[in-house]
Write a protein that holds these residues in place. Structure first.
Motif, PDB file in Angstrom:
ATOM      1  N   ILE A 105      21.367 -11.031  16.026  1.00 10.02           N
ATOM      2  CA  ILE A 105      20.093 -11.134  15.306  1.00 10.02           C
ATOM      3  C   ILE A 105      19.186 -12.166  15.967  1.00 10.02           C
ATOM      4  CG2 ILE A 105      19.020 -11.874  13.134  1.00 10.02           C
ATOM      5  CD1 ILE A 105      21.584 -10.681  11.741  1.00 10.02           C
ATOM      6  N   LEU A 106      19.741 -13.318  16.289  1.00  6.61           N
ATOM      7  CA  LEU A 106      18.943 -14.383  16.899  1.00  6.61           C
ATOM      8  C   LEU A 106      18.476 -14.011  18.298  1.00  6.61           C
ATOM      9  CD1 LEU A 106      20.903 -17.525  15.689  1.00  6.61           C
ATOM     10  CD2 LEU A 106      18.763 -16.598  14.784  1.00  6.61           C
ATOM     11  N   GLU A 107      19.319 -13.344  19.056  1.00  8.05           N
ATOM     12  CA  GLU A 107      18.935 -12.916  20.403  1.00  8.05           C
ATOM     13  C   GLU A 107      17.816 -11.884  20.321  1.00  8.05           C
ATOM     14  OE1 GLU A 107      18.556 -12.698  24.389  1.00  8.05           O
ATOM     15  OE2 GLU A 107      19.720 -14.183  23.279  1.00  8.05           O
ATOM     16  N   ARG A 108      17.902 -10.967  19.378  1.00 10.93           N
ATOM     17  CA  ARG A 108      16.842  -9.972  19.181  1.00 10.93           C
ATOM     18  C   ARG A 108      15.526 -10.664  18.811  1.00 10.93           C
ATOM     19  NH1 ARG A 108      18.724  -6.409  14.932  1.00 10.93           N
ATOM     20  NH2 ARG A 108      20.548  -6.340  16.266  1.00 10.93           N
ATOM     21  N   THR A 109      15.616 -11.663  17.952  1.00 13.43           N
ATOM     22  CA  THR A 109      14.428 -12.430  17.554  1.00 13.43           C
ATOM     23  C   THR A 109      13.809 -13.121  18.760  1.00 13.43           C
ATOM     24  OG1 THR A 109      15.345 -12.770  15.346  1.00 13.43           O
ATOM     25  CG2 THR A 109      13.585 -14.276  16.044  1.00 13.43           C
ATOM     26  N   ARG A 110      14.651 -13.741  19.579  1.00 13.32           N
ATOM     27  CA  ARG A 110      14.169 -14.417  20.785  1.00 13.32           C
ATOM     28  C   ARG A 110      13.462 -13.427  21.710  1.00 13.32           C
ATOM     29  NH1 ARG A 110      14.857 -14.623  25.759  1.00 13.32           N
ATOM     30  NH2 ARG A 110      16.583 -13.160  25.729  1.00 13.32           N
ATOM     31  N   GLU A 111      14.065 -12.258  21.909  1.00  9.62           N
ATOM     32  CA  GLU A 111      13.469 -11.232  22.767  1.00  9.62           C
ATOM     33  C   GLU A 111      12.133 -10.737  22.214  1.00  9.62           C
ATOM     34  OE1 GLU A 111      16.523  -8.280  22.978  1.00  9.62           O
ATOM     35  OE2 GLU A 111      17.741  -9.446  24.387  1.00  9.62           O
ATOM     36  N   GLN A 112      12.050 -10.564  20.900  1.00  3.92           N
ATOM     37  CA  GLN A 112      10.813 -10.073  20.286  1.00  3.92           C
ATOM     38  C   GLN A 112       9.680 -11.087  20.430  1.00  3.92           C
ATOM     39  OE1 GLN A 112      12.235  -9.126  16.359  1.00  3.92           O
ATOM     40  NE2 GLN A 112      12.782  -7.033  16.934  1.00  3.92           N
ATOM     41  N   ILE A 113      10.005 -12.364  20.309  1.00  8.39           N
ATOM     42  CA  ILE A 113       8.978 -13.400  20.489  1.00  8.39           C
ATOM     43  C   ILE A 113       8.502 -13.409  21.936  1.00  8.39           C
ATOM     44  CG2 ILE A 113       8.604 -15.902  20.553  1.00  8.39           C
ATOM     45  CD1 ILE A 113      10.268 -16.000  17.935  1.00  8.39           C
ATOM     46  N   LEU A 114       9.411 -13.311  22.877  1.00 12.42           N
ATOM     47  CA  LEU A 114       9.039 -13.281  24.281  1.00 12.42           C
ATOM     48  C   LEU A 114       8.182 -12.045  24.586  1.00 12.42           C
ATOM     49  CD1 LEU A 114       9.426 -14.874  26.906  1.00 12.42           C
ATOM     50  CD2 LEU A 114      11.409 -13.442  27.370  1.00 12.42           C
ATOM     51  N   ALA A 143       6.611 -25.863  31.115  1.00 12.95           N
ATOM     52  CA  ALA A 143       7.896 -25.182  31.218  1.00 12.95           C
ATOM     53  C   ALA A 143       7.761 -23.687  31.482  1.00 12.95           C
ATOM     54  CB  ALA A 143       8.701 -25.411  29.945  1.00 12.95           C
ATOM     55  N   ALA A 144       6.734 -23.050  30.903  1.00 16.56           N
ATOM     56  CA  ALA A 144       6.595 -21.596  31.041  1.00 16.56           C
ATOM     57  C   ALA A 144       5.152 -21.189  30.767  1.00 16.56           C
ATOM     58  CB  ALA A 144       7.524 -20.889  30.067  1.00 16.56           C
ATOM     59  N   THR A 145       4.781 -20.031  31.277  1.00 15.68           N
ATOM     60  CA  THR A 145       3.409 -19.555  31.086  1.00 15.68           C
ATOM     61  C   THR A 145       3.231 -18.798  29.775  1.00 15.68           C
ATOM     62  OG1 THR A 145       3.904 -17.540  32.327  1.00 15.68           O
ATOM     63  CG2 THR A 145       2.985 -19.397  33.562  1.00 15.68           C
ATOM     64  N   VAL A 146       4.356 -18.324  29.192  1.00 18.48           N
ATOM     65  CA  VAL A 146       4.291 -17.640  27.899  1.00 18.48           C
ATOM     66  C   VAL A 146       5.223 -18.322  26.909  1.00 18.48           C
ATOM     67  CG1 VAL A 146       3.627 -15.393  28.848  1.00 18.48           C
ATOM     68  CG2 VAL A 146       6.043 -15.935  28.526  1.00 18.48           C
ATOM     69  N   LEU A 147       4.905 -18.152  25.641  1.00 16.57           N
ATOM     70  CA  LEU A 147       5.688 -18.745  24.570  1.00 16.57           C
ATOM     71  C   LEU A 147       7.085 -18.155  24.527  1.00 16.57           C
ATOM     72  CD1 LEU A 147       5.561 -20.611  22.027  1.00 16.57           C
ATOM     73  CD2 LEU A 147       5.062 -18.537  20.736  1.00 16.57           C
ATOM     74  N   SER A 148       8.068 -18.996  24.416  1.00  9.25           N
ATOM     75  CA  SER A 148       9.457 -18.577  24.240  1.00  9.25           C
ATOM     76  C   SER A 148      10.109 -19.554  23.264  1.00  9.25           C
ATOM     77  CB  SER A 148      10.204 -18.571  25.573  1.00  9.25           C
ATOM     78  OG  SER A 148      10.333 -19.885  26.069  1.00  9.25           O
ATOM     79  N   ARG A 163      16.294 -23.247  28.755  1.00 11.89           N
ATOM     80  CA  ARG A 163      15.368 -22.818  27.702  1.00 11.89           C
ATOM     81  C   ARG A 163      15.404 -21.309  27.517  1.00 11.89           C
ATOM     82  NH1 ARG A 163      11.525 -26.988  26.381  1.00 11.89           N
ATOM     83  NH2 ARG A 163      11.840 -28.767  27.729  1.00 11.89           N
ATOM     84  N   ASN A 164      14.642 -20.852  26.512  1.00 12.89           N
ATOM     85  CA  ASN A 164      14.517 -19.430  26.227  1.00 12.89           C
ATOM     86  C   ASN A 164      15.879 -18.760  26.094  1.00 12.89           C
ATOM     87  OD1 ASN A 164      13.229 -16.987  25.741  1.00 12.89           O
ATOM     88  ND2 ASN A 164      13.171 -16.464  27.899  1.00 12.89           N
TER      89      ASN A 164
END
Length: 84
Positions: A11-20, A31-36, A71-72
Motif C-alpha cells: 500500500i505504501l509503495e503504491r502511494t509513493r509511486e502515485q505521488i511521484l 534533492a530532486a526536480t519533482v516531488l517525491s 530518498r523516494n
C-alpha cells in the motif's frame, strides 16, 4: 486491521509511486526536480511494555534509513530488523 507487513508495504509503495506519478515540480529542492516522498514504517505487534513513543522512534529510524538510502522509498522497521 489485520494487515501483514507485506500488505502495508505494498500500500505504501503504491502511494509513493502515485505521488511521484503526479510529476509535481519541486523547483526549490536540491534533492530532486519533482516531488517525491520517503516513508518510514514501524511494523510492530503491540506489547504491554511498549509505548507510543517506542513506535514513533522506530518509525523515525525507518524514515532516516529511507532518506539515507537515497530518498523516494519506503522502509519498514520491526523490532527484529529492517526491510525496504
Amino acid at each position: 486491521y489485520g494487515l501483514t507487513e507485506a500488505q502495508v508495504l505494498t500500500i505504501l509503495e503504491r502511494t509513493r509511486e502515485q505521488i511521484l506519478a503526479l510529476n509535481i515540480a519541486h523547483e526549490k529542492s536540491e534533492a530532486a526536480t519533482v516531488l517525491s516522498i520517503s516513508i518510514g514504517l514501524a511494523y510492530l505487534q503491540p506489547q504491554p511494555y511498549q509505548r507510543l513513543e517506542d513506535a514513533l522512534r522506530i518509525a523515525d529510524v525507518a524514515l532516516y534509513l529511507a532518506k539515507e538510502q537515497g530518498r523516494n522509498r519506503v522502509v519498514s522497521k520491526t523490532a527484529n530488523g529492517v526491510r525496504g
